[in-house]
Design an enzyme around this catalytic site. Structure first.
Site, short mmCIF file in Angstrom:
data_model
loop_
_atom_site.label_atom_id
_atom_site.label_comp_id
_atom_site.label_asym_id
_atom_site.label_seq_id
_atom_site.Cartn_x
_atom_site.Cartn_y
_atom_site.Cartn_z
N GLY A 129 0.84 -1.21 0.00
CA GLY A 129 0.00 0.00 0.00
C GLY A 129 0.87 1.25 0.00
N GLY A 130 0.22 2.40 0.06
CA GLY A 130 0.93 3.68 -0.08
C GLY A 130 2.05 3.91 0.93
N ILE A 135 -7.10 -0.71 7.48
CA ILE A 135 -8.21 -0.38 6.60
C ILE A 135 -9.14 0.61 7.30
CG2 ILE A 135 -8.27 -2.60 5.36
CD1 ILE A 135 -10.70 -3.31 7.23
N ASP A 159 -15.71 3.60 7.17
CA ASP A 159 -16.28 4.75 7.87
C ASP A 159 -17.81 4.77 7.84
OD1 ASP A 159 -13.62 5.36 8.00
OD2 ASP A 159 -13.72 7.15 6.75
N TYR A 175 -12.24 2.97 13.63
CA TYR A 175 -10.84 3.25 13.29
C TYR A 175 -10.12 3.99 14.43
CZ TYR A 175 -6.98 4.92 10.26
OH TYR A 175 -5.76 5.21 9.69
N GLY A 208 -0.77 12.15 10.20
CA GLY A 208 -2.00 12.90 9.92
C GLY A 208 -2.61 12.33 8.64
P1 NAD Z 1 -3.39 1.58 1.85
O1 NAD Z 1 -4.83 1.24 1.71
O2 NAD Z 1 -2.69 2.25 0.71
O3 NAD Z 1 -2.56 0.29 2.25
C1 NAD Z 1 -2.98 -0.61 3.23
C2 NAD Z 1 -2.18 -1.90 3.13
O4 NAD Z 1 -2.68 -2.79 4.12
C3 NAD Z 1 -2.33 -2.62 1.80
O5 NAD Z 1 -1.06 -3.08 1.37
C4 NAD Z 1 -3.20 -3.83 2.11
O6 NAD Z 1 -2.91 -4.98 1.33
C5 NAD Z 1 -2.83 -4.09 3.54
N1 NAD Z 1 -3.86 -4.83 4.25
C6 NAD Z 1 -5.16 -4.52 4.45
N2 NAD Z 1 -5.76 -5.51 5.16
C7 NAD Z 1 -4.80 -6.44 5.41
C8 NAD Z 1 -4.78 -7.68 6.11
N3 NAD Z 1 -5.88 -8.15 6.70
N4 NAD Z 1 -3.62 -8.38 6.14
C9 NAD Z 1 -2.50 -7.91 5.55
N5 NAD Z 1 -2.45 -6.74 4.90
C10 NAD Z 1 -3.59 -6.02 4.84
O7 NAD Z 1 -3.33 2.48 3.15
P2 NAD Z 1 -2.20 3.48 3.70
O8 NAD Z 1 -2.76 4.84 3.63
O9 NAD Z 1 -0.87 3.19 3.08
O10 NAD Z 1 -2.20 3.06 5.24
C11 NAD Z 1 -1.14 2.37 5.88
C12 NAD Z 1 -1.31 2.51 7.39
O11 NAD Z 1 -1.21 3.89 7.75
C13 NAD Z 1 -2.66 2.03 7.91
O12 NAD Z 1 -2.50 1.41 9.15
C14 NAD Z 1 -3.43 3.30 8.08
O13 NAD Z 1 -4.45 3.18 9.02
C15 NAD Z 1 -2.34 4.24 8.53
N6 NAD Z 1 -2.62 5.66 8.35
C16 NAD Z 1 -2.93 6.15 7.11
C17 NAD Z 1 -3.20 7.49 6.98
C18 NAD Z 1 -3.54 8.11 5.65
O14 NAD Z 1 -3.93 9.28 5.62
N7 NAD Z 1 -3.39 7.43 4.53
C19 NAD Z 1 -3.16 8.33 8.10
C20 NAD Z 1 -2.85 7.79 9.34
C21 NAD Z 1 -2.57 6.44 9.46
#
Ligand code: NAD
Length: 250
Positions: free
Chosen positions: A17-18, A96, A99, A158, A189
């Protein structure tokens, strides 16, 4: 390429993921070998990422596994240890969102978010803790969120999971403080990834308007904080929450 993580092995969950990609790249750039866990993305997409990763000269392997399930997690970790010999750094990043206001939230949406965002942190840490204790070394870094610190409309599930990660982190830090293991959280953030792309544009714009830095974060800006905590020399930092939120919550 740096060498601060030379001979280190990292396992990053949600690595395709990102934010996970950025974390994996930054750790590998410093010489770590990286186990790249993912679940949701199509396999071809994950393979494509691995190709890019390897083309940079980085050492990594893909592990498709559902970290919200304990058995799947232990199997994955056994494989990672077999392939790389050990795990020094665990980055609990998979997460994930589902919401809904509490009034409209289905029980399944509560349970699923708690399982993926919170139980995964227990599952991976539990499956690795003896290994780390036996080796008297470990860096456990979990990705929380500003939402776990200040709450957010439509995210009771969440926010609860992300706040609980902080309590988990502080407690495990106490349990391992004398054992060469540090346990910390990073609280980003709003970051430009697939997760925030799902949000309605007007809601996102309102959030961006409230960020003192005036924009969302890029994934590498979060990865920098993880890299700092993953370093062997960050040995006096444990039980902490490092915020990377553009001043959104101080
Ligand atoms: P994303 O959706 O781009 O990536 C999420 C990743 O988690 C993916 O690679 C997916 O395959 C994996 N994933 C989901 N369910 C899974 C499971 N059951 N088993 C294994 N892998 C699983 O999201 P992101 O924005 O890169 O988020 C990464 C982390 O950062 C998350 O924990 C998210 O809550 C946290 N976060 C994100 C933000 C934001 O603004 N994007 C802000 C704060 C925290």
């Amino acid at each position: 390429m740096g060498e601060s993580l030379k001979d280190r092995v990292a396992l990053v969950t949600g690595a395709v993921g990102g934010i996970g990609q950025a974390i994996s790249m930054v750790l590998a750039q410093e010489g770590a070998s990286v186990g790249l866990n993912y679940l949701v993305e199509p396999d071809e997409y994950a393979q494509e990422f691995l190709k890019e990763f390897t083309e940079h000269g980085y050492n990594g392997r893909l592990y498709k596994a559902d970290v919200s399930r304990y058995q799947d997690t232990t199997h994955m970790i056994e494989k990672v240890i077999k392939d790389f010999g050990k795990v020094d750094i665990l980055v609990n990043n998979a997460g994930i969102t589902m919401d809904k206001t509490l009034k409209k939230m289905a029980v399944e949406q509560w349970e699923k978010v708690i399982a993926v965002d919170l139980s995964s942190v227990f599952n991976c840490s539990k499956a690795l803790i003896e290994h780390m204790l036996d080796r008297s070394y470990g860096r456990i870094i979990s990705i929380s969120s500003v939402v776990g610190q200040k709450g957010n409309y439509g995210q009771t599930n969440y926010a609860a999971a992300k706040a609980a990660i902080i309590g988990f982190t502080k407690s495990l830090a106490l349990e391992t403080a004398k054992k060469g293991i540090t346990v910390n959280a990073v609280a980003p953030g709003f970051v430009r990834t697939a997760m925030t792309e799902q949000m309605p544009k007007d809601v996102l714009q309102k959030i961006v308007d409230s960020v003192p830095v005036g924009r969302m974060a890029e994934p590498w800006e979060v990865a920098r904080a993880v890299l700092f905590l993953a370093d062997e020399k960050s040995s006096y930092m444990t039980g902490q929450v490092l915020s990377v939120n553009g001043g959104l919550y101080m």
